[in-house]
Design a protein around this motif. Structure first.
Motif, PDB file in Angstrom:
ATOM      1  N   ASN A  73       0.833  -1.214   0.000  1.00  0.00           N
ATOM      2  CA  ASN A  73       0.000   0.000   0.000  1.00  0.00           C
ATOM      3  C   ASN A  73       0.865   1.261   0.000  1.00  0.00           C
ATOM      4  O   ASN A  73       0.541   2.242  -0.664  1.00  0.00           O
ATOM      5  CB  ASN A  73      -0.954   0.013   1.188  1.00  0.00           C
ATOM      6  CG  ASN A  73      -2.108  -0.949   1.010  1.00  0.00           C
ATOM      7  OD1 ASN A  73      -2.441  -1.341  -0.102  1.00  0.00           O
ATOM      8  ND2 ASN A  73      -2.714  -1.344   2.105  1.00  0.00           N
ATOM      9  N   ALA A  74       1.975   1.225   0.720  1.00  0.00           N
ATOM     10  CA  ALA A  74       2.877   2.385   0.762  1.00  0.00           C
ATOM     11  C   ALA A  74       3.498   2.644  -0.618  1.00  0.00           C
ATOM     12  O   ALA A  74       3.609   3.799  -1.044  1.00  0.00           O
ATOM     13  CB  ALA A  74       3.964   2.172   1.806  1.00  0.00           C
ATOM     14  N   GLU A  75       3.879   1.583  -1.319  1.00  0.00           N
ATOM     15  CA  GLU A  75       4.444   1.756  -2.664  1.00  0.00           C
ATOM     16  C   GLU A  75       3.390   2.294  -3.631  1.00  0.00           C
ATOM     17  O   GLU A  75       3.677   3.150  -4.462  1.00  0.00           O
ATOM     18  CB  GLU A  75       5.020   0.438  -3.196  1.00  0.00           C
ATOM     19  CG  GLU A  75       6.326   0.048  -2.561  1.00  0.00           C
ATOM     20  CD  GLU A  75       7.440   1.067  -2.741  1.00  0.00           C
ATOM     21  OE1 GLU A  75       7.431   1.872  -3.700  1.00  0.00           O
ATOM     22  OE2 GLU A  75       8.349   1.069  -1.899  1.00  0.00           O
ATOM     23  N   GLN A  76       2.173   1.780  -3.523  1.00  0.00           N
ATOM     24  CA  GLN A  76       1.102   2.274  -4.389  1.00  0.00           C
ATOM     25  C   GLN A  76       0.799   3.740  -4.080  1.00  0.00           C
ATOM     26  O   GLN A  76       0.569   4.533  -4.995  1.00  0.00           O
ATOM     27  CB  GLN A  76      -0.148   1.405  -4.227  1.00  0.00           C
ATOM     28  CG  GLN A  76       0.067   0.019  -4.805  1.00  0.00           C
ATOM     29  CD  GLN A  76      -1.015  -0.957  -4.431  1.00  0.00           C
ATOM     30  OE1 GLN A  76      -1.539  -0.930  -3.317  1.00  0.00           O
ATOM     31  NE2 GLN A  76      -1.350  -1.840  -5.346  1.00  0.00           N
ATOM     32  N   GLU A  77       0.831   4.097  -2.820  1.00  0.00           N
ATOM     33  CA  GLU A  77       0.617   5.499  -2.428  1.00  0.00           C
ATOM     34  C   GLU A  77       1.726   6.383  -3.000  1.00  0.00           C
ATOM     35  O   GLU A  77       1.465   7.479  -3.493  1.00  0.00           O
ATOM     36  CB  GLU A  77       0.561   5.614  -0.904  1.00  0.00           C
ATOM     37  CG  GLU A  77       0.332   7.022  -0.398  1.00  0.00           C
ATOM     38  CD  GLU A  77      -1.087   7.503  -0.623  1.00  0.00           C
ATOM     39  OE1 GLU A  77      -1.257   8.720  -0.858  1.00  0.00           O
ATOM     40  OE2 GLU A  77      -2.023   6.683  -0.559  1.00  0.00           O
ATOM     41  N   ARG A  78       2.945   5.890  -2.929  1.00  0.00           N
ATOM     42  CA  ARG A  78       4.087   6.647  -3.465  1.00  0.00           C
ATOM     43  C   ARG A  78       3.905   6.880  -4.966  1.00  0.00           C
ATOM     44  O   ARG A  78       4.114   7.994  -5.463  1.00  0.00           O
ATOM     45  CB  ARG A  78       5.367   5.870  -3.190  1.00  0.00           C
ATOM     46  CG  ARG A  78       6.622   6.539  -3.648  1.00  0.00           C
ATOM     47  CD  ARG A  78       7.809   5.705  -3.229  1.00  0.00           C
ATOM     48  NE  ARG A  78       9.027   6.226  -3.800  1.00  0.00           N
ATOM     49  CZ  ARG A  78      10.203   5.666  -3.641  1.00  0.00           C
ATOM     50  NH1 ARG A  78      10.331   4.568  -2.928  1.00  0.00           N
ATOM     51  NH2 ARG A  78      11.280   6.192  -4.187  1.00  0.00           N
ATOM     52  N   CYS A  79       3.518   5.841  -5.707  1.00  0.00           N
ATOM     53  CA  CYS A  79       3.268   5.994  -7.145  1.00  0.00           C
ATOM     54  C   CYS A  79       2.137   6.987  -7.390  1.00  0.00           C
ATOM     55  O   CYS A  79       2.214   7.814  -8.298  1.00  0.00           O
ATOM     56  CB  CYS A  79       2.897   4.655  -7.779  1.00  0.00           C
ATOM     57  SG  CYS A  79       4.262   3.502  -7.933  1.00  0.00           S
ATOM     58  N   TRP A  80       1.109   6.881  -6.575  1.00  0.00           N
ATOM     59  CA  TRP A  80      -0.037   7.777  -6.739  1.00  0.00           C
ATOM     60  C   TRP A  80       0.381   9.235  -6.578  1.00  0.00           C
ATOM     61  O   TRP A  80      -0.016  10.096  -7.363  1.00  0.00           O
ATOM     62  CB  TRP A  80      -1.134   7.428  -5.734  1.00  0.00           C
ATOM     63  CG  TRP A  80      -2.334   8.291  -5.919  1.00  0.00           C
ATOM     64  CD1 TRP A  80      -2.673   9.391  -5.207  1.00  0.00           C
ATOM     65  CD2 TRP A  80      -3.316   8.157  -6.941  1.00  0.00           C
ATOM     66  NE1 TRP A  80      -3.822   9.943  -5.704  1.00  0.00           N
ATOM     67  CE2 TRP A  80      -4.239   9.206  -6.774  1.00  0.00           C
ATOM     68  CE3 TRP A  80      -3.512   7.248  -7.976  1.00  0.00           C
ATOM     69  CZ2 TRP A  80      -5.338   9.368  -7.598  1.00  0.00           C
ATOM     70  CZ3 TRP A  80      -4.614   7.410  -8.804  1.00  0.00           C
ATOM     71  CH2 TRP A  80      -5.504   8.457  -8.610  1.00  0.00           C
ATOM     72  N   LYS A  81       1.194   9.491  -5.561  1.00  0.00           N
ATOM     73  CA  LYS A  81       1.636  10.870  -5.321  1.00  0.00           C
ATOM     74  C   LYS A  81       2.500  11.386  -6.466  1.00  0.00           C
ATOM     75  O   LYS A  81       2.440  12.554  -6.812  1.00  0.00           O
ATOM     76  CB  LYS A  81       2.406  10.952  -4.005  1.00  0.00           C
ATOM     77  CG  LYS A  81       1.507  10.862  -2.801  1.00  0.00           C
ATOM     78  CD  LYS A  81       2.299  10.922  -1.512  1.00  0.00           C
ATOM     79  CE  LYS A  81       1.378  10.793  -0.322  1.00  0.00           C
ATOM     80  NZ  LYS A  81       2.119  10.782   0.936  1.00  0.00           N
ATOM     81  N   GLU A  82       3.298  10.505  -7.065  1.00  0.00           N
ATOM     82  CA  GLU A  82       4.195  10.921  -8.147  1.00  0.00           C
ATOM     83  C   GLU A  82       3.491  11.004  -9.497  1.00  0.00           C
ATOM     84  O   GLU A  82       3.793  11.875 -10.303  1.00  0.00           O
ATOM     85  CB  GLU A  82       5.373   9.950  -8.256  1.00  0.00           C
ATOM     86  CG  GLU A  82       6.318  10.022  -7.078  1.00  0.00           C
ATOM     87  CD  GLU A  82       7.457   9.006  -7.169  1.00  0.00           C
ATOM     88  OE1 GLU A  82       7.697   8.451  -8.256  1.00  0.00           O
ATOM     89  OE2 GLU A  82       8.099   8.765  -6.136  1.00  0.00           O
ATOM     90  N   TYR A  83       2.560  10.088  -9.784  1.00  0.00           N
ATOM     91  CA  TYR A  83       1.996   9.965 -11.138  1.00  0.00           C
ATOM     92  C   TYR A  83       0.483  10.009 -11.198  1.00  0.00           C
ATOM     93  O   TYR A  83      -0.093   9.865 -12.269  1.00  0.00           O
ATOM     94  CB  TYR A  83       2.462   8.652 -11.775  1.00  0.00           C
ATOM     95  CG  TYR A  83       3.941   8.503 -11.751  1.00  0.00           C
ATOM     96  CD1 TYR A  83       4.749   9.338 -12.513  1.00  0.00           C
ATOM     97  CD2 TYR A  83       4.550   7.566 -10.939  1.00  0.00           C
ATOM     98  CE1 TYR A  83       6.123   9.218 -12.466  1.00  0.00           C
ATOM     99  CE2 TYR A  83       5.921   7.434 -10.895  1.00  0.00           C
ATOM    100  CZ  TYR A  83       6.695   8.273 -11.654  1.00  0.00           C
ATOM    101  OH  TYR A  83       8.047   8.153 -11.610  1.00  0.00           O
ATOM    102  N   HIS A  84      -0.198  10.114 -10.067  1.00  0.00           N
ATOM    103  CA  HIS A  84      -1.660  10.051 -10.023  1.00  0.00           C
ATOM    104  C   HIS A  84      -2.157   8.774 -10.686  1.00  0.00           C
ATOM    105  O   HIS A  84      -3.133   8.767 -11.428  1.00  0.00           O
ATOM    106  CB  HIS A  84      -2.299  11.298 -10.631  1.00  0.00           C
ATOM    107  CG  HIS A  84      -1.908  12.536  -9.911  1.00  0.00           C
ATOM    108  ND1 HIS A  84      -2.420  12.850  -8.668  1.00  0.00           N
ATOM    109  CD2 HIS A  84      -1.023  13.510 -10.219  1.00  0.00           C
ATOM    110  CE1 HIS A  84      -1.867  13.980  -8.266  1.00  0.00           C
ATOM    111  NE2 HIS A  84      -1.018  14.396  -9.171  1.00  0.00           N
ATOM    112  N   GLY A  85      -1.453   7.694 -10.416  1.00  0.00           N
ATOM    113  CA  GLY A  85      -1.800   6.370 -10.894  1.00  0.00           C
ATOM    114  C   GLY A  85      -0.955   5.361 -10.143  1.00  0.00           C
ATOM    115  O   GLY A  85      -0.002   5.734  -9.458  1.00  0.00           O
ATOM    116  N   TYR A  86      -1.328   4.106 -10.223  1.00  0.00           N
ATOM    117  CA  TYR A  86      -0.508   3.070  -9.603  1.00  0.00           C
ATOM    118  C   TYR A  86      -0.574   1.799 -10.440  1.00  0.00           C
ATOM    119  O   TYR A  86      -1.532   1.563 -11.170  1.00  0.00           O
ATOM    120  CB  TYR A  86      -0.936   2.796  -8.156  1.00  0.00           C
ATOM    121  CG  TYR A  86      -2.243   2.043  -8.010  1.00  0.00           C
ATOM    122  CD1 TYR A  86      -2.246   0.664  -7.848  1.00  0.00           C
ATOM    123  CD2 TYR A  86      -3.450   2.704  -8.034  1.00  0.00           C
ATOM    124  CE1 TYR A  86      -3.436  -0.034  -7.727  1.00  0.00           C
ATOM    125  CE2 TYR A  86      -4.633   2.025  -7.908  1.00  0.00           C
ATOM    126  CZ  TYR A  86      -4.636   0.653  -7.759  1.00  0.00           C
ATOM    127  OH  TYR A  86      -5.807  -0.022  -7.644  1.00  0.00           O
TER     128      TYR A  86
END
Length: 111
Positions: A73-86
């Motif tokens: 979940n933390a990695e997906q959140e990180r992707c979301w913050k960077e790219y607005h996607g996961y």
């Protein structure tokens, strides 16, 4: 050639070079961004793999699996913050809605 023409000619060359340099710089930006998307995808896939391994070795609701699920979940959140996607390895695609925390990531039953 007169002094004024040489100045105009030189200014035109400098301007052309600046425009070309700017175009080359801007065309390189998406390549870097795609590379970062790839890094994000690999981090998520690694976290998913660790979760799968923890589930196989310790059980679906084990403390180890829960810890790996939080990591995912933390990695997906990180992707979301960077790219607005996961990235989701379960269905091999990028998601554009922030919904990973709603589906519980229980794709292990599918295997």
């Amino acid at each position: 050639m007169s002094e004024q023409r040489r100045g105009s000619y030189f200014s035109a060359k400098v301007m052309s070079a600046a425009v070309l340099a700017g175009a080359l710089f801007l065309s390189a930006v998406p390549i870097h961004a795609d590379d970062n998307h790839g890094k994000c995808q690999r981090r998520v896939e690694k976290a998913e793999s660790r979760l799968d391994e923890a589930v196989r070795h310790h059980g679906e609701r084990s403390p180890e699996a829960e810890s790996r699920r939080r990591d995912l979940n933390a990695e997906q959140e990180r992707c979301w913050k960077e790219y607005h996607g996961y990235w989701s390895g379960a269905d091999h695609r990028w998601h554009t809605e922030r919904d990973w925390d709603h589906d519980d990531r229980d794709h292990h039953d599918e295997h």
